[in-house]
Write a protein that holds these residues in place. Structure first.
Motif, PDB file in Angstrom:
ATOM      1  N   ARG A 377       1.277 -70.127 -72.567  1.00 40.78           N
ATOM      2  CA  ARG A 377       1.412 -69.004 -73.244  1.00 40.78           C
ATOM      3  C   ARG A 377       0.257 -68.932 -74.205  1.00 40.78           C
ATOM      4  N   GLU A 378      -0.323 -67.905 -74.772  1.00 38.44           N
ATOM      5  CA  GLU A 378      -0.934 -67.654 -76.088  1.00 38.44           C
ATOM      6  C   GLU A 378      -1.226 -67.635 -77.304  1.00 38.44           C
ATOM      7  N   SER A 379       0.674 -67.548 -77.371  1.00 37.71           N
ATOM      8  CA  SER A 379       1.046 -67.201 -78.821  1.00 37.71           C
ATOM      9  C   SER A 379       2.308 -67.541 -78.666  1.00 37.71           C
ATOM     10  N   GLY A 380       3.256 -67.974 -80.435  1.00 41.46           N
ATOM     11  CA  GLY A 380       4.377 -68.111 -79.776  1.00 41.46           C
ATOM     12  C   GLY A 380       5.212 -69.247 -80.177  1.00 41.46           C
ATOM     13  N   ALA A 381       4.529 -70.245 -80.343  1.00 39.65           N
ATOM     14  CA  ALA A 381       4.852 -71.636 -80.462  1.00 39.65           C
ATOM     15  C   ALA A 381       6.414 -72.060 -80.775  1.00 39.65           C
ATOM     16  N   VAL A 382       5.632 -71.630 -82.813  1.00 44.64           N
ATOM     17  CA  VAL A 382       6.772 -72.242 -83.414  1.00 44.64           C
ATOM     18  C   VAL A 382       8.423 -70.891 -83.295  1.00 44.64           C
ATOM     19  N   ALA A 383       8.316 -69.800 -82.729  1.00 45.47           N
ATOM     20  CA  ALA A 383       9.395 -69.563 -82.536  1.00 45.47           C
ATOM     21  C   ALA A 383      10.188 -70.386 -81.147  1.00 45.47           C
ATOM     22  N   LEU A 384       9.493 -70.206 -80.001  1.00 42.98           N
ATOM     23  CA  LEU A 384      10.312 -70.962 -79.143  1.00 42.98           C
ATOM     24  C   LEU A 384      11.015 -72.350 -79.226  1.00 42.98           C
ATOM     25  N   ALA A 385      10.000 -73.032 -80.387  1.00 41.21           N
ATOM     26  CA  ALA A 385      10.665 -74.711 -80.601  1.00 41.21           C
ATOM     27  C   ALA A 385      12.010 -73.952 -81.651  1.00 41.21           C
ATOM     28  N   GLU A 386      11.694 -72.991 -82.246  1.00 41.33           N
ATOM     29  CA  GLU A 386      13.191 -72.855 -83.208  1.00 41.33           C
ATOM     30  C   GLU A 386      14.275 -72.397 -82.645  1.00 41.33           C
ATOM     31  N   ALA A 387      13.604 -71.852 -81.076  1.00 36.55           N
ATOM     32  CA  ALA A 387      14.932 -71.905 -80.113  1.00 36.55           C
ATOM     33  C   ALA A 387      15.173 -72.630 -79.538  1.00 36.55           C
ATOM     34  N   GLY A 388      14.674 -73.854 -79.335  1.00 36.97           N
ATOM     35  CA  GLY A 388      15.276 -75.220 -79.031  1.00 36.97           C
ATOM     36  C   GLY A 388      14.603 -75.924 -77.904  1.00 36.97           C
ATOM     37  N   ALA A 389      13.048 -75.153 -77.390  1.00 38.19           N
ATOM     38  CA  ALA A 389      12.419 -75.655 -76.186  1.00 38.19           C
ATOM     39  C   ALA A 389      11.255 -76.779 -76.582  1.00 38.19           C
ATOM     40  N   ALA A 390      10.957 -77.074 -75.686  1.00 40.89           N
ATOM     41  CA  ALA A 390       9.820 -78.484 -76.185  1.00 40.89           C
ATOM     42  C   ALA A 390       9.062 -77.925 -75.665  1.00 40.89           C
ATOM     43  N   VAL A 391       7.776 -77.423 -76.273  1.00 37.65           N
ATOM     44  CA  VAL A 391       6.556 -77.148 -76.702  1.00 37.65           C
ATOM     45  C   VAL A 391       5.244 -77.749 -77.311  1.00 37.65           C
ATOM     46  N   ALA A 392       4.124 -77.794 -76.693  1.00 39.92           N
ATOM     47  CA  ALA A 392       3.440 -78.159 -77.141  1.00 39.92           C
ATOM     48  C   ALA A 392       2.185 -77.389 -77.782  1.00 39.92           C
ATOM     49  N   LEU A 393       1.299 -77.106 -78.506  1.00 39.54           N
ATOM     50  CA  LEU A 393       0.649 -76.185 -79.529  1.00 39.54           C
ATOM     51  C   LEU A 393      -0.737 -77.087 -79.640  1.00 39.54           C
ATOM     52  N   VAL A 394      -1.547 -76.465 -78.483  1.00 40.88           N
ATOM     53  CA  VAL A 394      -2.906 -77.446 -78.348  1.00 40.88           C
ATOM     54  C   VAL A 394      -4.046 -76.227 -79.130  1.00 40.88           C
ATOM     55  N   GLU A 395      -5.256 -76.476 -79.930  1.00 36.00           N
ATOM     56  CA  GLU A 395      -6.287 -76.467 -80.144  1.00 36.00           C
ATOM     57  C   GLU A 395      -7.398 -77.806 -79.914  1.00 36.00           C
TER      58      GLU A 395
END
Length: 419
Positions: A377-395
């Protein structure tokens, strides 16, 4: 870094074409293959060999150590792309897709699988035949996954589903006790902090017997204990100390014994305060208060709950608190340096994420490292993590930063600068 190796003139042309399609991570070394492969091996994340499988195996055999540290290696011939070593299945599929060939993947029950990685990530023990369950997943059979507490999980194969009418296997991730059933794999994360209180002079057998009440009456799996906790005044109580050591012996593990002052325990709200305990100890609770405060100490700002109210047996009182799982947000910098300077930890975080979020140029750098099924995905990392998912935000560069608090476990993997 992806090394693309070829010995023939035609192979070198194909290698150059493939490297261009794989992105900036890919390099085509000059000169003979064997010395180039030996020279670059410690820096490789992946390797593609334009060679038949026999020749490729002879090239890499002297270099192989173990699946955790070896780069993923695939070989390419006229029809197939074969995963040979390391964690190479995703790379084989990707190269096969680019070259319009057939992937041959080799992950099986004898090698590390997503189940092995889950055990490590969740700090868990396993009950059941993990090899047979892994074989069922690899064979494409329907496997049902139950995750009632909501642990953040990596991307899983399409045949691992939340519900199915006739699954070949069931995976249950839980810290609660349950009878072992055929074709069921139980993964038991270490989530519990057990509070213990006692009178002076109790035996280790009495403490162990009280702990069994958490299983029999409280429905908790004692393999899920992360730590024990009690009052400072009980820190040297032989029965408690020895029971904790015995727990470690029987479970082939260790668990810390946390101790807290009665002033601290007295400030903890509990459902079952005792005036008798208050009069003798200076706090209305030891077991429940120690369990809750111990869990708060270890949860890194997350949520906790009382998993089992106090049980009393033979002058021993026990209770258990649960550290509740929450989402995971990894802030991964891809660094301004070359791909080979990227840390193994960064690549590990990318593989444990169910979602990878970032700009297209950053995603293109690491797409080949992702587990099949990972959502991009291009955005939404914080919302996904706060919903309980395992997320990597890369730059690209040193990595993203979070200015505001995030209701998730946040880990920072900085970019690696060129020396």
């Amino acid at each position: 870094m992806i090394g693309v190796f070829a010995a023939t003139e035609r192979g070198r042309r194909d290698a150059a074409d493939l490297a261009g399609l794989l992105g900036a991570d890919a390099v085509v070394p000059d000169g003979p293959v064997r010395p180039a492969l030996h020279r670059l091996w410690p820096r490789l994340g992946s390797a593609v060999l334009f060679a038949d499988a026999g020749s490729a195996v002879r090239l890499i055999a002297p270099l192989l150590r173990d699946k955790q540290s070896d780069p993923g290696v695939v070989c390419v011939d006229d029809e197939f792309v074969v995963a040979l070593a390391g964690d190479a299945d995703a790379l084989a599929r990707h190269v096969a897709d680019v070259l319009n060939r057939t992937p041959v993947v080799t992950t099986g029950p004898s090698g590390d699988t997503v189940l092995d990685e889950l055990l490590e990530q969740l700090d868990a023990t396993v009950d059941g035949d993990i090899g047979a369950c892994a074989a069922a997943i690899a064979a494409g059979e329907v496997v049902v996954l139950r995750n009632p507490l909501g642990f953040p999980l990596p991307a899983l194969p399409d045949n691992v589903v939340p519900a199915g009418e006739v699954p070949s296997w069931m995976i249950v991730i839980d810290d609660r006790a349950a009878p072992q059933r055929e074709h069921t794999l139980r993964i038991v994360p270490r989530t519990l902090v057990v509070g213990v209180g006692s009178t002076r002079g109790v035996s280790a057998q009495a403490v162990a017997g009280a702990l069994e009440e958490l299983d029999v009456e409280g429905g908790l799996d004692l393999r899920a204990v992360k730590a024990f906790a009690t009052a400072d005044a009980k820190a040297d109580e032989p029965g408690i100390v020895n029971a904790v050591e015995e727990w470690g012996f029987w479970h082939s593990d260790t668990a810390e014994l946390l101790t807290f002052s009665t002033d601290v325990l007295g400030e903890v709200g509990v459902p079952n305060p005792s005036s008798v305990v208050r009069n003798s100890m200076g706090t209305a609770s030891v077991a429940e208060a120690a369990a809750l405060h111990g869990a708060t100490t270890l949860c890194r700002g997350g949520r906790i709950e009382l998993a089992a109210e106090k049980y009393k047996r033979d002058n021993v009182t026990v209770a258990a608190a649960r550290i509740l799982p929450r989402g995971r947000l990894a802030l991964v910098g891809l660094g301004p340096g070359a791909a080979e300077q990227r840390t193994p930890l960064a690549e590990s975080e990318l593989r444990r994420a169910a979602f990878v979020v970032g700009p297209t140029d950053a995603i293109d750098e690491i797409r080949h490292l992702l587990r099949p099924g990972t959502e991009i995905r291009e955005s939404g990392a914080v919302a996904l993590a706060e919903a309980g998912a395992a997320v990597a935000l890369v730059e690209l560069g040193t990595g993203p930063a979070m200015d505001n608090p995030v209701e998730a476990d946040v880990v920072v993997i900085p970019g690696v600068w060129t020396p």
